[in-house]
Design an enzyme around this catalytic site. Structure first.
Site, PDB file in Angstrom:
ATOM      1  N   ASP A 271       0.876  -1.168   0.000  1.00 40.81           N
ATOM      2  CA  ASP A 271       0.000   0.000   0.000  1.00 40.81           C
ATOM      3  C   ASP A 271       0.921   1.229   0.000  1.00 40.81           C
ATOM      4  O   ASP A 271       1.337   1.725   1.038  1.00 40.81           O
ATOM      5  CB  ASP A 271      -0.887  -0.029   1.252  1.00 40.81           C
ATOM      6  CG  ASP A 271      -1.846   1.147   1.301  1.00 40.81           C
ATOM      7  OD1 ASP A 271      -1.604   2.155   0.608  1.00 40.81           O
ATOM      8  OD2 ASP A 271      -2.832   1.049   2.046  1.00 40.81           O
TER       9      ASP A 271
ATOM     10  N   GLU B  10       1.712   2.384  13.066  1.00 39.46           N
ATOM     11  CA  GLU B  10       0.664   2.287  12.040  1.00 39.46           C
ATOM     12  C   GLU B  10      -0.363   1.350  12.636  1.00 39.46           C
ATOM     13  O   GLU B  10      -0.254   0.146  12.528  1.00 39.46           O
ATOM     14  CB  GLU B  10       1.259   1.762  10.737  1.00 39.46           C
ATOM     15  CG  GLU B  10       0.348   1.975   9.564  1.00 39.46           C
ATOM     16  CD  GLU B  10      -0.802   1.003   9.531  1.00 39.46           C
ATOM     17  OE1 GLU B  10      -1.828   1.244  10.209  1.00 39.46           O
ATOM     18  OE2 GLU B  10      -0.678  -0.010   8.837  1.00 39.46           O
TER      19      GLU B  10
ATOM     20  N   GLU C 216     -10.097  -3.975  14.629  1.00 39.39           N
ATOM     21  CA  GLU C 216      -8.830  -4.677  14.878  1.00 39.39           C
ATOM     22  C   GLU C 216      -7.655  -3.701  14.906  1.00 39.39           C
ATOM     23  O   GLU C 216      -6.559  -4.025  14.460  1.00 39.39           O
ATOM     24  CB  GLU C 216      -8.596  -5.790  13.854  1.00 39.39           C
ATOM     25  CG  GLU C 216      -9.630  -6.899  13.985  1.00 39.39           C
ATOM     26  CD  GLU C 216      -9.270  -8.184  13.248  1.00 39.39           C
ATOM     27  OE1 GLU C 216      -8.388  -8.140  12.379  1.00 39.39           O
ATOM     28  OE2 GLU C 216      -9.866  -9.222  13.576  1.00 39.39           O
TER      29      GLU C 216
ATOM     30  N   HIS D  12      -5.380   0.152   1.168  1.00 39.01           N
ATOM     31  CA  HIS D  12      -5.921  -1.176   1.493  1.00 39.01           C
ATOM     32  C   HIS D  12      -7.079  -1.059   2.484  1.00 39.01           C
ATOM     33  O   HIS D  12      -7.817  -2.008   2.680  1.00 39.01           O
ATOM     34  CB  HIS D  12      -4.829  -2.087   2.052  1.00 39.01           C
ATOM     35  CG  HIS D  12      -4.461  -1.756   3.453  1.00 39.01           C
ATOM     36  ND1 HIS D  12      -3.576  -0.747   3.770  1.00 39.01           N
ATOM     37  CD2 HIS D  12      -4.873  -2.272   4.627  1.00 39.01           C
ATOM     38  CE1 HIS D  12      -3.463  -0.673   5.073  1.00 39.01           C
ATOM     39  NE2 HIS D  12      -4.231  -1.588   5.624  1.00 39.01           N
TER      40      HIS D  12
END
Lengths: 305, 305
Positions: free
Chosen positions: B4, B96, B105, B245
């Site tokens: 990504d 990240e 999540e 993504h």
């Protein structure tokens, strides 16, 4: 899965075009999911359908069967095929058991169990044949994107991940134009007679280059056939037909082979469940190539997880 | 994830264009993965980087850091952020942590834990701001394919699955042309000060139709910003920018709203972890619309799993 029309329409044809096989018969649907195959069997005239499913989709299956008014014929049974009881033998087993690379997370073991325990002598299985094929492909672009990518990631060398990526078969759509060899069967499964043990296999292959090109990967895919149908139906998952959700399974080689048209590469494709984690599949592919541009061979190990 | 580019290049810019912030500093990378952010920090002059990771990728991270000769600066620590020990406080936290719908999540809880335990007073967090947005979209084609499909599946009525599908937010790419309203922020997160409790939220929104069209769904997406950078960097995951993504999160409504340009629809977007399965997110969206073509309101419940 129902949105895979190629798949569902093949089952629909195999069952609904053959009411002479289903009329008045008792049917077992192994892993019925939403119950669509069981309802096809009803439309084809089945007298009774036992639809076995162990996942929670069974609640939807019950509601769907009721709403479509098949609850007098279809009996939904929640549980594992290996643990449920039926009132007696069945005439026909129907099942959509196939996984990626035919065997990955497949339900074939449950179908074989059902066959040995519940199928009446002379009973039929839909589908009754499966064939695993291999061919060689040129895949420079994808290999660069998916494998060689790791050699220089934003300026960093991550080639240890490249080595890991090389051991993972890639489930992806292969373009027919990428295929640069003939396609040969490596394993034929007769669902009516095969044993669970025979599904661990090591089978030789020889592929002939159809044109001069590089080989970057060996690709595997499968067909299943319904040979009892009046007009046999085959569901193919190869690169030459309509795409299915199974796509194809790509095993990248450790090197590109520069093959000339007519040259051959030989080897063995082997497969068995991983000993520690039987849901995973250990796949091994050897290749041996001698051609104008050199002589190379290796044994490569992959793991489908 | 490294593939990504939009994502990775935003972090690369935020870190490597700001050596005045990183030179000589001690950095903590929460959930380092392959270690790419830690290596960016090294290139920006960090004196020491603690890279914490609890998944097995940590073995690759170690090898990558060594092969790229950063093993004198980067210390890879295997374990959960909540359980590992560092020698002392850090000047900067990089991470990240974002998931689908920002929070699904996500690792933000671990970042907040690390902030409260290890960040020195006046320390910086990269990124330090996050914003969740909503807009309304027209989506007749997809809704037909993905939701209405279940009304007639090869001749069978499976509408009970339609009802189930309606409760599942769809993570998918939305075309900018589908957006038929303005885009408004519903939640702004200051990573430097937010508490875990504040991440369960219920926030009002009002959307104004930019054209006369149908509304089939409310779409949510997020930005994160690195506001400490000399030239602030924003990573956006909205439909108007490069695809990431994370895509966007689509909440289908129970009915299509026929809105005229300038009319508004209001409601509340709420989110909290599911009480039984805290990895899942319960999302609730209410809407209330009164326009030329009628008056409708409802409260819809979704679950990201």
């Amino acid at each position: 899965m129902l949105k895979d029309r190629t798949r569902t329409l093949a089952y629909m044809r195999a069952i609904m075009e053959n009411p002479h096989l289903f009329a008045g018969k008792t049917v077992l649907d192994v892993g019925c999911g939403t119950g669509v195959l069981s309802m096809f069997a009803c439309k084809a005239g089945a007298k009774k359908v036992y639809a076995v499913e162990c996942s929670k989709i069974v609640d939807q299956a019950r509601e769907i069967v009721k709403r479509n008014k098949y609850d007098d014929v279809i009996e939904i049974i929640e549980g594992k095929m290996e643990e449920v009881e039926l009132p007696g033998p069945v005439d026909i087993i129907i099942s959509e058991w196939m996984g990626y690379f035919l065997f990955y997370e497949s339900m074939l073991d449950s179908v074989l169990y059902a066959r040995d325990k519940w199928l009446a002598p002379g009973g039929l299985i839909f589908p009754d044949k499966a064939t695993l094929y291999v061919c060689a492909i040129e895949d420079a672009v994808y290999k660069k994107d998916k494998i060689d990518f790791w050699e220089n990631v934003y300026g960093f060398d991550m080639s240890c991940i490249k080595n890991l990526a090389l051991t993972e078969p890639l489930v992806d759509e292969v373009d027919a134009e990428q295929v640069m060899s003939d396609t040969v069967p490596v394993l034929q499964v007769d669902v009516a007679t095969v044993t669970k043990e025979q599904l661990c296999f090591a089978a030789p292959y020889t592929l002939t280059a159809a044109r001069s090109d590089f080989v970057h990967a060996i690709v595997s895919f499968f067909d299943v056939s319904f040979t009892h149908c009046h007009k046999p139906v085959t569901l193919s998952t190869g690169p030459y037909t309509h795409a299915t959700h199974w796509k194809q399974t790509v095993l990248y080689l450790d090197r590109a082979l520069a093959m000339e048209a007519g040259e051959t590469v030989s080897g063995t494709l082997a497969c068995r469940p991983n000993s520690k984690n039987p849901r995973d599949l250990d796949v091994a592919a050897s290749y041996s190539f001698t051609g104008r541009n050199g002589s190379f061979s290796n044994l490569l190990r992959y793991r489908l997880r």
